[in-house]
Design a protein around this motif. Structure first.
Motif, PDB file in Angstrom:
ATOM      1  N   GLN A  83       7.549   7.188  -0.164  1.00 51.37           N
ATOM      2  CA  GLN A  83       6.345   6.564  -0.738  1.00 51.37           C
ATOM      3  C   GLN A  83       6.392   6.579  -2.261  1.00 51.37           C
ATOM      4  O   GLN A  83       5.999   5.610  -2.914  1.00 51.37           O
ATOM      5  CB  GLN A  83       5.071   7.285  -0.257  1.00 51.37           C
ATOM      6  N   MET A  84       6.886   7.687  -2.832  1.00 48.17           N
ATOM      7  CA  MET A  84       6.963   7.755  -4.300  1.00 48.17           C
ATOM      8  C   MET A  84       7.981   6.758  -4.841  1.00 48.17           C
ATOM      9  O   MET A  84       7.769   6.160  -5.893  1.00 48.17           O
ATOM     10  CB  MET A  84       7.313   9.189  -4.757  1.00 48.17           C
ATOM     11  N   ASN A  85       9.072   6.560  -4.106  1.00 44.18           N
ATOM     12  CA  ASN A  85      10.058   5.559  -4.539  1.00 44.18           C
ATOM     13  C   ASN A  85       9.453   4.158  -4.531  1.00 44.18           C
ATOM     14  O   ASN A  85       9.739   3.338  -5.403  1.00 44.18           O
ATOM     15  CB  ASN A  85      11.302   5.597  -3.641  1.00 44.18           C
ATOM     16  N   ASP A 105       0.807  -1.213   0.000  1.00 49.65           N
ATOM     17  CA  ASP A 105       0.000   0.000   0.000  1.00 49.65           C
ATOM     18  C   ASP A 105       0.840   1.262   0.000  1.00 49.65           C
ATOM     19  O   ASP A 105       1.830   1.358   0.709  1.00 49.65           O
ATOM     20  CB  ASP A 105      -0.918  -0.005   1.229  1.00 49.65           C
ATOM     21  N   ILE A 106       0.395   2.208  -0.807  1.00 50.94           N
ATOM     22  CA  ILE A 106       1.064   3.509  -0.847  1.00 50.94           C
ATOM     23  C   ILE A 106       0.098   4.490  -0.196  1.00 50.94           C
ATOM     24  O   ILE A 106      -0.959   4.789  -0.750  1.00 50.94           O
ATOM     25  CB  ILE A 106       1.367   3.944  -2.306  1.00 50.94           C
ATOM     26  N   SER A 161       0.157  11.653  -7.825  1.00 54.24           N
ATOM     27  CA  SER A 161       1.428  11.919  -7.150  1.00 54.24           C
ATOM     28  C   SER A 161       1.431  13.316  -6.513  1.00 54.24           C
ATOM     29  O   SER A 161       1.906  13.490  -5.387  1.00 54.24           O
ATOM     30  CB  SER A 161       2.545  11.769  -8.183  1.00 54.24           C
ATOM     31  N   LEU A 162       0.865  14.309  -7.219  1.00 49.17           N
ATOM     32  CA  LEU A 162       0.803  15.668  -6.675  1.00 49.17           C
ATOM     33  C   LEU A 162      -0.054  15.704  -5.404  1.00 49.17           C
ATOM     34  O   LEU A 162       0.317  16.320  -4.401  1.00 49.17           O
ATOM     35  CB  LEU A 162       0.238  16.635  -7.731  1.00 49.17           C
ATOM     36  N   LEU A 163      -1.178  14.977  -5.455  1.00 44.57           N
ATOM     37  CA  LEU A 163      -2.052  14.937  -4.275  1.00 44.57           C
ATOM     38  C   LEU A 163      -1.345  14.257  -3.102  1.00 44.57           C
ATOM     39  O   LEU A 163      -1.586  14.594  -1.944  1.00 44.57           O
ATOM     40  CB  LEU A 163      -3.357  14.213  -4.610  1.00 44.57           C
ATOM     41  N   GLY A 164      -0.468  13.332  -3.428  1.00 45.00           N
ATOM     42  CA  GLY A 164       0.335  12.677  -2.387  1.00 45.00           C
ATOM     43  C   GLY A 164       1.143  13.693  -1.596  1.00 45.00           C
ATOM     44  O   GLY A 164       1.224  13.622  -0.370  1.00 45.00           O
ATOM     45  N   ALA A 165       1.720  14.653  -2.315  1.00 42.68           N
ATOM     46  CA  ALA A 165       2.506  15.704  -1.640  1.00 42.68           C
ATOM     47  C   ALA A 165       1.600  16.584  -0.779  1.00 42.68           C
ATOM     48  O   ALA A 165       2.000  17.014   0.306  1.00 42.68           O
ATOM     49  CB  ALA A 165       3.225  16.549  -2.688  1.00 42.68           C
TER      50      ALA A 165
END
Lengths: 347, 165
Positions: free
Chosen positions: A262-264, A112-113, A246-250
């Motif tokens: 997490q992105m890695n 899970d990310i 990915s942007l929302l992740g930040a």
């Protein structure tokens, strides 16, 4: 004779005293042992109930997270007893991701990310997910926050990026536009529970996330670009992002290292998925009769997928991300061409 | 006579101590047994649930599912995706994919069993646990689509969950 009788009566009396004392000591010891036994049972039961409650909460969260993976784009809320959740992604331990609830043991989540504040005390969790596509589905990102946290979008110059970000978030997640420092200061009472997002270095004082979309191939907030975390008067290096997920992740992460980790992990999953796509295209090349479909598939494999198979992807540098974005757009175009040509699709 | 009476009383007390100790020991043994059987029950229940979870997840994996015009088809697997996954996971030269999917499929064996019109088996993943472990078997009916020949075959995806006693 009388003397003997007196002494034996005294002896018996003493024995009687010892006997009575012994009984009391025995009752006290036995009572104490029984009391200890009962207390140990009660304590054991209490410990079991606590463990079961924390396991049940962990299971509930796990089930919801797993559900997120299969149904991206779904928002849900979860009420739990007020508890502190901690999420940890350790780059030193091969990006091992774990989460724990209060004092329970850490639960590893190898697939899970999750983007969330690293420590969060709440009784109502808000969970949302987005599919991370490049352009085929790589994995689903889960975003976790709580109902007492807010996102403040700093919009000094009324940019379209700020509006796009605002609209991309679900309505249940509290977010506001702020355009001046004074307006921002009104939310000081939120402390660490507020996340300030700004764009292109037009940022206020304090902690914030600065989003700088790349403009080299036409301006698209949800294409690719870089983000910078400004926290505790320290600014992180430029960290690349790619796609909206990915942007929302930040936006949902509170720490640069956590986001990078997490992105890695997500990019590691991409490497596995691209090898599956490559193998599928090899099978197509073998099975398709010679003709337009076979040519397109062969060219896609040699010119696009092969270069992605060997790309060195890491969030530590911005090196591979523009190429990944470009090749991902190419695969999407080839997929559309294959569909229009009635050929089997790449994904 | 009184001397003998006192000795009997002391003997009584000792007997009571022994009886209480025996009762305590029986109580502790019983408590441990009840706790132990509960834990064993929970553990086998969670292993069974995990297999059911895998069975549900495997037929929904985007890496295996059919997709037409961006719409996922229910309980339909793409033939070339099955073969590609089988080749990649079982590639002896590169264990990366096997290790990754080990997190998904854990202690299980996943076989695609084609039943009609051809009969063939493809084992996508096998945790290769010893034969002494028990297995829970979950078959799920599926259709298998070949996007080159445009044929649809029918079969099962069989998930076998190994679990210890």
């Amino acid at each position: 004779m009388a003397v003997h009788n007196n002494s034996s009566r005294r002896n018996l009396k003493r024995r009687g005293v010892i006997d009575v004392q012994f009984n009391w000591i025995f009752i006290m010891i036995a009572g104490f042992v029984i009391l200890l036994f009962i207390i140990s049972i009660v304590m054991n039961q209490k410990k079991n109930a606590d463990t079961q409650s924390s396991i049940s909460t962990v299971n509930q969260i796990n089930t919801i997270i797993k559900g997120r993976q299969q149904a991206a784009g779904v928002y849900s809320e979860l009420s739990i007893p007020e508890t502190t959740m901690t999420f940890q992604c350790d780059p030193e331990a091969d990006n091992l991701f774990t989460f724990k609830i209060s004092d329970s043991s850490r639960t590893p989540l190898p697939l899970d990310i999750i983007f969330a504040p690293q420590a969060m005390t709440a009784n109502r969790m808000q969970m949302w997910s987005q599919s991370f596509d490049l352009p085929f589905a790589v994995t689903a990102f889960t975003y976790i926050t709580s109902n007492d946290r807010i996102i403040l979008i700093y919009n000094e110059s009324a940019s379209s990026d700020a509006r796009a970000l605002y609209d991309s978030l679900p309505d249940n997640i509290t977010r506001y536009f702020v355009s001046t420092q004074t307006e921002l200061d009104r939310y000081d009472s939120y402390g660490d529970r507020k996340k300030v997002v700004c764009f292109n270095n037009e940022c206020p004082h304090g902690d914030y996330l600065d989003i700088i979309p790349d403009s080299s191939v036409g301006h698209d907030l949800f294409g690719f670009g870089t983000v910078k975390f400004f926290r505790n008067r320290q600014v992180s290096t430029d960290i690349p992002y790619i796609t909206k997920a990915s942007l929302l992740g930040a936006v949902f992460s509170d720490d640069a290292d956590y986001y990078k980790c997490q992105m890695n992990r997500a990019l590691d999953q991409f490497e596995i998925k691209i090898s599956l796509v490559d193998e599928r295209l090899r099978l197509f090349s073998d099975d398709l009769p010679e003709g337009a479909c076979n040519d397109t598939v062969h060219s896609a494999r040699v010119n696009t997928v092969a270069s992605l198979n060997n790309i060195e992807l890491t969030q530590d540098t911005t090196k591979g991300i523009p190429l990944l974005y470009k090749k991902s757009a190419e695969i999407e175009q080839i997929n559309t061409d294959l569909k229009l040509g009635s050929c089997p699709k790449i994904y | 006579m009184k001397n003998i009476k006192a000795q009997v009383q002391l003997g009584e007390s000792t007997a009571v101590i022994i009886v209480v100790i025996i009762l305590l020991v029986i109580g502790i043994v019983f408590w441990n047994k009840v706790n132990g059987s509960d834990i064993q029950k929970l553990s086998s229940q969670s292993q069974e649930l995990s297999t059911i979870e895998i069975a549900n997840a495997v037929s929904e994996l985007p890496e295996l599912k059919c997709s037409e015009s961006g719409v996922d088809k229910v309980k339909c697997l793409d033939w070339h995706k099955i073969i590609a996954m089988n080749d990649t996971i079982n590639n002896p030269a590169d264990k990366k994919a096997y290790l990754f999917y080990n997190n998904y499929f854990k202690n299980s064996k996943i076989t695609v069993r084609e039943l009609y019109p051809y009969e063939r088996n493809i084992t996508i993943y096998d945790a290769n646990l010893s034969k002494s472990t028990k297995t829970l078997l979950i078959p799920i009916p599926i259709s298998i689509k070949n996007y080159i020949t445009k044929e649809t075959d029918y079969g099962l995806i069989v998930v076998e969950g190994y679990y210890t006693n």
